[in-house]
Design an enzyme around this catalytic site. Structure first.
Site, PDB file in Angstrom:
ATOM      1  N   GLY A 159       0.795  -1.224   0.000  1.00 30.77           N
ATOM      2  CA  GLY A 159       0.000   0.000   0.000  1.00 30.77           C
ATOM      3  C   GLY A 159       0.824   1.268   0.000  1.00 30.77           C
ATOM      4  CB  ILE A 160       3.737   2.478   1.880  1.00 32.55           C
ATOM      5  CG1 ILE A 160       2.828   2.778   3.079  1.00 32.55           C
ATOM      6  CG2 ILE A 160       4.816   3.553   1.758  1.00 32.55           C
ATOM      7  CD1 ILE A 160       3.530   2.664   4.423  1.00 32.55           C
ATOM      8  N   GLY A 161       4.316   1.031  -0.852  1.00 33.63           N
ATOM      9  CA  GLY A 161       5.324   0.805  -1.883  1.00 33.63           C
ATOM     10  C   GLY A 161       4.895   1.251  -3.266  1.00 33.63           C
ATOM     11  NE  ARG A 207      -1.367   2.282  14.184  1.00 35.82           N
ATOM     12  CZ  ARG A 207      -2.208   3.149  14.741  1.00 35.82           C
ATOM     13  NH1 ARG A 207      -3.028   2.744  15.693  1.00 35.82           N
ATOM     14  NH2 ARG A 207      -2.226   4.402  14.375  1.00 35.82           N
ATOM     15  CB  ILE A 235       8.786   3.249   5.670  1.00 31.40           C
ATOM     16  CG1 ILE A 235       9.546   4.315   4.875  1.00 31.40           C
ATOM     17  CG2 ILE A 235       7.307   3.594   5.754  1.00 31.40           C
ATOM     18  CD1 ILE A 235       9.110   4.420   3.418  1.00 31.40           C
ATOM     19  CG  ASP A 248       5.506  11.977  12.804  1.00 29.65           C
ATOM     20  OD1 ASP A 248       4.366  11.504  12.651  1.00 29.65           O
ATOM     21  OD2 ASP A 248       6.461  11.321  13.242  1.00 29.65           O
ATOM     22  CG  HIS A 291       7.094   7.555  13.015  1.00 29.25           C
ATOM     23  ND1 HIS A 291       6.570   8.723  12.514  1.00 29.25           N
ATOM     24  CD2 HIS A 291       6.732   6.578  12.133  1.00 29.25           C
ATOM     25  CE1 HIS A 291       5.920   8.473  11.380  1.00 29.25           C
ATOM     26  NE2 HIS A 291       6.003   7.179  11.134  1.00 29.25           N
ATOM     27  CG  MET A 293       4.371   6.128   5.071  1.00 30.02           C
ATOM     28  SD  MET A 293       5.204   7.017   6.398  1.00 30.02           S
ATOM     29  CE  MET A 293       6.689   7.552   5.568  1.00 30.02           C
TER      30      MET A 293
END
Length: 412
Positions: free
Chosen positions: A104-106, A173, A209, A242, A269, A320
């Site tokens: 999902g981030i990659g 998460r 990450i 952040d 974090h 992210m």
């Protein structure tokens, strides 16, 4: 796309040719328009160009990024005997690997950094489903060559000769998931991947990450130590999100132009370990006690805000990816010789009594060149108390990561 006589140089970024040497701000976005009468040779094939126009207020490339790119163009100008209408050229020269590129981030991260003019090769690794991602990205007409690598047997080849390794691998998460649940899954993933980094590209910048960053960065450090290749200047926990959130929320709250806002964020974090230093916001702005508390809590809980809004369908993957792309671009600029690159990151630190701490650092060709201790001086009473309050939790997370790594022998 039809050829025109002028083209916008747009890679989701800006090129702002600002001055250097001012006090080091956090890297921030630029909304400048800049036009060069020297042509760039059809960067990424978008359009043939006789000028360069750069407009963006939402880029992960910022003022200092732009200055670096300008310097890069100047250094790499074509030779005099070449055609004058191609006065400057971009030359991509760095290899980046994303470990967990099908996630999902990659995926959005790969798309964002595929647009970087500094990258010559983009290596995508995952345990499955990465071939399609690479095929899709390879159709984008930007300089970097995209290669895919699937499974443990191809991980080593993915990492050979890489300058920057980015690790978003792991599970996100989910609602109801505790930090222990997250740790138990992602700790082993990070350990395995960092072992491969140590074996194949020990001199690379390593961007972690995978959460919980407060623990996974110490795990990575211990693995690198056991492998005999640990360089604390080149290991980074990516906490840029952040900062991105702090800047966004403060700008919204105070009706400020977002590109002008810088808020340093220190600590860790996760949860209360995230401490935005609102007293050091640039431009200087007054906050009521109520505003300080509200903004701090929102910044600390922003990840949960997204998890709940997605109702079990994911976590903060897009923001992210955006923040990670910003940090990668800053690292590439530093590697390329820009002497004015500053970012917040969770790193080995001596600014407090904790072995790892997120703060602003200056980046250079060899990694971290300097900490910025002035950020921790002259804090408000609220920030002083919050700093002391976060230390026990951050200390426990760091120790948990170290203990995990020390109990797990690295593979030969």
């Amino acid at each position: 796309m039809a050829t025109t006589s002028a083209a916008t140089f747009s890679i989701g970024s800006t090129v702002s040719f600002g001055r250097r040497g001012s006090p080091p701000p956090l890297t921030k976005p630029s909304a400048a328009r800049c036009t060069s009468q020297n042509s760039l040779a059809s960067f990424s094939g978008l359009k043939a160009a006789t000028s360069v126009n750069c407009d963006s207020e939402s880029s992960f490339l910022f003022k200092e990024s732009s200055a670096a790119l300008r310097g890069s163009f100047a250094r790499k100008a074509q030779k005099p005997n070449q055609s004058s209408h191609h006065g400057l050229q971009l030359q991509a020269s760095y290899k980046v690997a994303i470990l967990g590129a099908a996630g999902g981030i990659g995926q959005p991260l790969a798309l964002l950094i595929k647009m970087s003019p500094l990258i010559s090769a983009l290596n995508l690794y995952d345990i499955a489903n990465v071939k399609g991602v690479a095929a899709d990205l390879s159709h984008c007409n930007t300089p970097s060559q995209v290669l895919d690598f699937t499974g443990a047997s191809e991980l080593g080849n993915c990492l050979k000769g890489v300058n920057v390794v980015v690790i978003p691998a792991g599970v996100p998460r989910k609602p109801g998931m505790t930090r222990d649940d997250l740790f138990n899954i992602n700790a082993n993933i990070v350990k395995t991947l960092v072992e491969a980094v140590a074996d194949n590209c020990p001199d690379a910048f390593i961007h972690v990450i995978s959460n919980p960053v407060n623990s996974t960065v110490p795990i990575a450090a211990e693995v690198l130590k056991q492998k005999g290749v640990y360089d604390p200047k080149k290991l980074f926990g990516v906490t840029t999100l952040d900062v991105v959130r702090a800047n966004t929320f403060v700008a919204e709250k105070k009706n400020l132009k977002l590109i002008d806002v810088d808020v340093p964020v220190i600590g860790g974090h996760a949860g209360i370990t995230i401490l935005p230093l609102l007293s050091k916001t640039k431009p200087s702005v007054r906050f009521s006690d109520e505003e300080v508390e509200q903004l701090t809590i929102r910044i600390q809980n922003a990840g949960t805000e997204v998890v709940e809004a997605k109702a079990g369908a994911g976590s903060a993957t897009l923001s992210m990816a955006y923040a990670a792309a910003r940090f990668i671009e800053s690292s590439l600029r530093a590697l390329d010789g820009d002497g004015d690159v500053y970012e917040c990151s969770f790193v080995q630190s001596d600014l407090t009594d904790l072995p790892f701490f997120a703060s602003r650092v200056k980046l250079g060709r060899k990694g971290i060149e300097a900490m910025i201790p002035s950020d921790l001086q002259g804090l408000s009473e609220y920030e002083e108390k919050a700093l002391e309050a976060l230390k026990p939790e951050l200390k426990a997370s760091i120790e948990k990561g170290i203990a995990f790594a020390q109990k797990q022998p690295v593979t030969a």
